[in-house]
Design a protein around this motif. Structure first.
Motif, PDB file in Angstrom:
ATOM      1  N   GLY A  28       0.790  -1.213   0.000  1.00  0.00           N
ATOM      2  CA  GLY A  28       0.000   0.000   0.000  1.00  0.00           C
ATOM      3  C   GLY A  28       0.829   1.273   0.000  1.00  0.00           C
ATOM      4  N   ALA A  29       2.149   1.147   0.225  1.00  0.00           N
ATOM      5  CA  ALA A  29       3.026   2.324   0.251  1.00  0.00           C
ATOM      6  C   ALA A  29       3.515   2.622  -1.167  1.00  0.00           C
ATOM      7  CB  ALA A  29       4.217   2.073   1.161  1.00  0.00           C
ATOM      8  N   PRO A  30       3.474   3.875  -1.570  1.00  0.00           N
ATOM      9  CA  PRO A  30       3.892   4.231  -2.931  1.00  0.00           C
ATOM     10  C   PRO A  30       5.409   4.111  -3.117  1.00  0.00           C
ATOM     11  CG  PRO A  30       3.409   6.213  -1.693  1.00  0.00           C
ATOM     12  CD  PRO A  30       3.053   5.046  -0.813  1.00  0.00           C
ATOM     13  N   VAL A  31       5.808   3.315  -4.105  1.00  0.00           N
ATOM     14  CA  VAL A  31       7.227   3.119  -4.390  1.00  0.00           C
ATOM     15  C   VAL A  31       7.839   4.395  -4.960  1.00  0.00           C
ATOM     16  CG1 VAL A  31       8.868   1.784  -5.768  1.00  0.00           C
ATOM     17  CG2 VAL A  31       6.937   0.646  -4.695  1.00  0.00           C
ATOM     18  N   ALA A  32       7.069   5.172  -5.695  1.00  0.00           N
ATOM     19  CA  ALA A  32       7.596   6.396  -6.310  1.00  0.00           C
ATOM     20  C   ALA A  32       8.087   7.399  -5.269  1.00  0.00           C
ATOM     21  CB  ALA A  32       6.525   7.047  -7.186  1.00  0.00           C
ATOM     22  N   ALA A  33       7.609   7.302  -4.051  1.00  0.00           N
ATOM     23  CA  ALA A  33       8.035   8.236  -3.007  1.00  0.00           C
ATOM     24  C   ALA A  33       9.528   8.144  -2.739  1.00  0.00           C
ATOM     25  CB  ALA A  33       7.258   7.981  -1.726  1.00  0.00           C
ATOM     26  N   VAL A  34      10.121   6.994  -3.023  1.00  0.00           N
ATOM     27  CA  VAL A  34      11.561   6.806  -2.815  1.00  0.00           C
ATOM     28  C   VAL A  34      12.366   7.768  -3.687  1.00  0.00           C
ATOM     29  CG1 VAL A  34      13.443   5.136  -3.047  1.00  0.00           C
ATOM     30  CG2 VAL A  34      11.253   4.421  -2.118  1.00  0.00           C
ATOM     31  N   ALA A  35      11.805   8.206  -4.800  1.00  0.00           N
ATOM     32  CA  ALA A  35      12.514   9.123  -5.692  1.00  0.00           C
ATOM     33  C   ALA A  35      12.744  10.495  -5.054  1.00  0.00           C
ATOM     34  CB  ALA A  35      11.749   9.275  -7.008  1.00  0.00           C
ATOM     35  N   GLY A  36      12.084  10.802  -3.968  1.00  0.00           N
ATOM     36  CA  GLY A  36      12.302  12.066  -3.279  1.00  0.00           C
ATOM     37  C   GLY A  36      13.475  12.028  -2.307  1.00  0.00           C
ATOM     38  N   VAL A  37      13.949  10.841  -1.988  1.00  0.00           N
ATOM     39  CA  VAL A  37      15.041  10.693  -1.021  1.00  0.00           C
ATOM     40  C   VAL A  37      16.329  11.399  -1.468  1.00  0.00           C
ATOM     41  CG1 VAL A  37      16.542   8.997   0.126  1.00  0.00           C
ATOM     42  CG2 VAL A  37      14.073   8.613   0.003  1.00  0.00           C
ATOM     43  N   PRO A  38      16.739  11.315  -2.744  1.00  0.00           N
ATOM     44  CA  PRO A  38      17.972  12.031  -3.128  1.00  0.00           C
ATOM     45  C   PRO A  38      17.898  13.539  -2.873  1.00  0.00           C
ATOM     46  CG  PRO A  38      17.401  10.447  -4.824  1.00  0.00           C
ATOM     47  CD  PRO A  38      16.254  10.482  -3.846  1.00  0.00           C
ATOM     48  N   GLY A  39      16.751  14.139  -3.062  1.00  0.00           N
ATOM     49  CA  GLY A  39      16.615  15.567  -2.778  1.00  0.00           C
ATOM     50  C   GLY A  39      16.798  15.865  -1.301  1.00  0.00           C
ATOM     51  N   VAL A  40      16.214  15.025  -0.465  1.00  0.00           N
ATOM     52  CA  VAL A  40      16.352  15.207   0.977  1.00  0.00           C
ATOM     53  C   VAL A  40      17.814  15.015   1.384  1.00  0.00           C
ATOM     54  CG1 VAL A  40      15.676  14.313   3.234  1.00  0.00           C
ATOM     55  CG2 VAL A  40      13.973  14.523   1.421  1.00  0.00           C
ATOM     56  N   LEU A  41      18.461  13.987   0.848  1.00  0.00           N
ATOM     57  CA  LEU A  41      19.868  13.751   1.159  1.00  0.00           C
ATOM     58  C   LEU A  41      20.747  14.895   0.670  1.00  0.00           C
ATOM     59  CD1 LEU A  41      20.229   9.930   0.452  1.00  0.00           C
ATOM     60  CD2 LEU A  41      20.154  11.087   2.655  1.00  0.00           C
ATOM     61  N   ALA A  42      20.463  15.390  -0.534  1.00  0.00           N
ATOM     62  CA  ALA A  42      21.246  16.518  -1.052  1.00  0.00           C
ATOM     63  C   ALA A  42      21.097  17.731  -0.141  1.00  0.00           C
ATOM     64  CB  ALA A  42      20.802  16.869  -2.478  1.00  0.00           C
ATOM     65  N   GLY A  43      19.882  17.980   0.309  1.00  0.00           N
ATOM     66  CA  GLY A  43      19.661  19.097   1.224  1.00  0.00           C
ATOM     67  C   GLY A  43      20.397  18.918   2.541  1.00  0.00           C
ATOM     68  N   ALA A  44      20.507  17.689   2.988  1.00  0.00           N
ATOM     69  CA  ALA A  44      21.174  17.430   4.262  1.00  0.00           C
ATOM     70  C   ALA A  44      22.694  17.451   4.131  1.00  0.00           C
ATOM     71  CB  ALA A  44      20.728  16.083   4.810  1.00  0.00           C
ATOM     72  N   LEU A  45      23.206  17.027   2.981  1.00  0.00           N
ATOM     73  CA  LEU A  45      24.644  16.834   2.863  1.00  0.00           C
ATOM     74  C   LEU A  45      25.398  17.945   2.141  1.00  0.00           C
ATOM     75  CD1 LEU A  45      24.615  13.028   2.008  1.00  0.00           C
ATOM     76  CD2 LEU A  45      24.993  14.101   4.226  1.00  0.00           C
ATOM     77  N   LEU A  46      24.713  18.746   1.351  1.00  0.00           N
ATOM     78  CA  LEU A  46      25.410  19.794   0.599  1.00  0.00           C
ATOM     79  C   LEU A  46      26.040  20.824   1.520  1.00  0.00           C
ATOM     80  CD1 LEU A  46      23.107  20.641  -2.435  1.00  0.00           C
ATOM     81  CD2 LEU A  46      25.366  19.637  -2.491  1.00  0.00           C
ATOM     82  N   ASP A  47      27.176  21.331   1.102  1.00  0.00           N
ATOM     83  CA  ASP A  47      27.839  22.398   1.844  1.00  0.00           C
ATOM     84  C   ASP A  47      27.607  23.693   1.086  1.00  0.00           C
ATOM     85  OD1 ASP A  47      29.368  23.805   3.616  1.00  0.00           O
ATOM     86  OD2 ASP A  47      31.279  23.131   2.807  1.00  0.00           O
ATOM     87  N   GLU A  48      26.357  24.087   1.008  1.00  0.00           N
ATOM     88  CA  GLU A  48      25.958  25.277   0.264  1.00  0.00           C
ATOM     89  C   GLU A  48      25.146  26.183   1.182  1.00  0.00           C
ATOM     90  OE1 GLU A  48      26.986  25.940  -2.745  1.00  0.00           O
ATOM     91  OE2 GLU A  48      27.947  24.008  -3.043  1.00  0.00           O
ATOM     92  N   SER A  49      24.511  27.189   0.604  1.00  0.00           N
ATOM     93  CA  SER A  49      23.724  28.122   1.408  1.00  0.00           C
ATOM     94  C   SER A  49      22.493  27.422   1.978  1.00  0.00           C
ATOM     95  CB  SER A  49      23.285  29.311   0.554  1.00  0.00           C
ATOM     96  OG  SER A  49      22.294  28.914  -0.368  1.00  0.00           O
TER      97      SER A  49
END
Length: 151
Positions: free
Chosen positions: A99-120
């Motif tokens: 019942g959980a949408p598999v497509a939601a996993v595609a949002g994880v790279p954005g969250v990781l990028a936001g957490a790991l980037l050394d930017e503003s």
């Protein structure tokens, strides 16, 4: 093998060149990026701290803390486009596991990028919010259209 060559021989010369070329390029590139970022941070700090009047300093610090109107616009646009993209991705590729949408996993790279980037803060927020809203959009579609109901 490289140590078998006598000093000053062509083989030793070629082996020395190969060893020089094999230096870790990514480490040198990361070092250069860190130096550029440090110089930019130092310049920004000097710009902020160089203000003579305390009123101007207070105004600039408030602007720095809150961000500018277009920073908020970038975050809102990221949220709206992330939600829309997640919703439509799940709609067109409606694959679910338990019942959980598999497509939601595609949002994880954005969250990781936001957490790991050394930017503003704004850049990191745009990535993190966009990725999170992608997952929310995919989940919203799955909740609005339960499996087996059809579109």
């Amino acid at each position: 093998m490289a140590d078998d060559q006598p000093p000053g021989s062509p083989g030793k010369f070629v082996n020395d060149i190969e060893a020089g070329v094999r230096k870790d390029f990514s480490a040198r590139l990361e070092s250069a990026r860190a130096q550029i970022r440090e110089a930019r941070d130092r310049a920004d700090a000097e710009k902020i701290c160089a203000q003579k009047a305390s009123e101007e300093m207070t105004r600039r610090m408030a602007e720095y803390r809150r961000g500018r109107w277009y920073d908020v616009g970038a975050v809102v646009t990221s949220a709206a486009s992330g939600f829309t993209a997640g919703y439509h991705t799940q709609k067109h590729a409606d694959l679910r596991i338990g019942g959980a949408p598999v497509a939601a996993v595609a949002g994880v790279p954005g969250v990781l990028a936001g957490a790991l980037l050394d930017e503003s803060v704004v850049t990191r927020t745009v990535f993190a919010v966009g990725g999170t809203m992608f997952m929310v959009g995919a989940t919203a579609y799955a909740l609005i259209h339960p499996q087996g109901q059809g579109t």
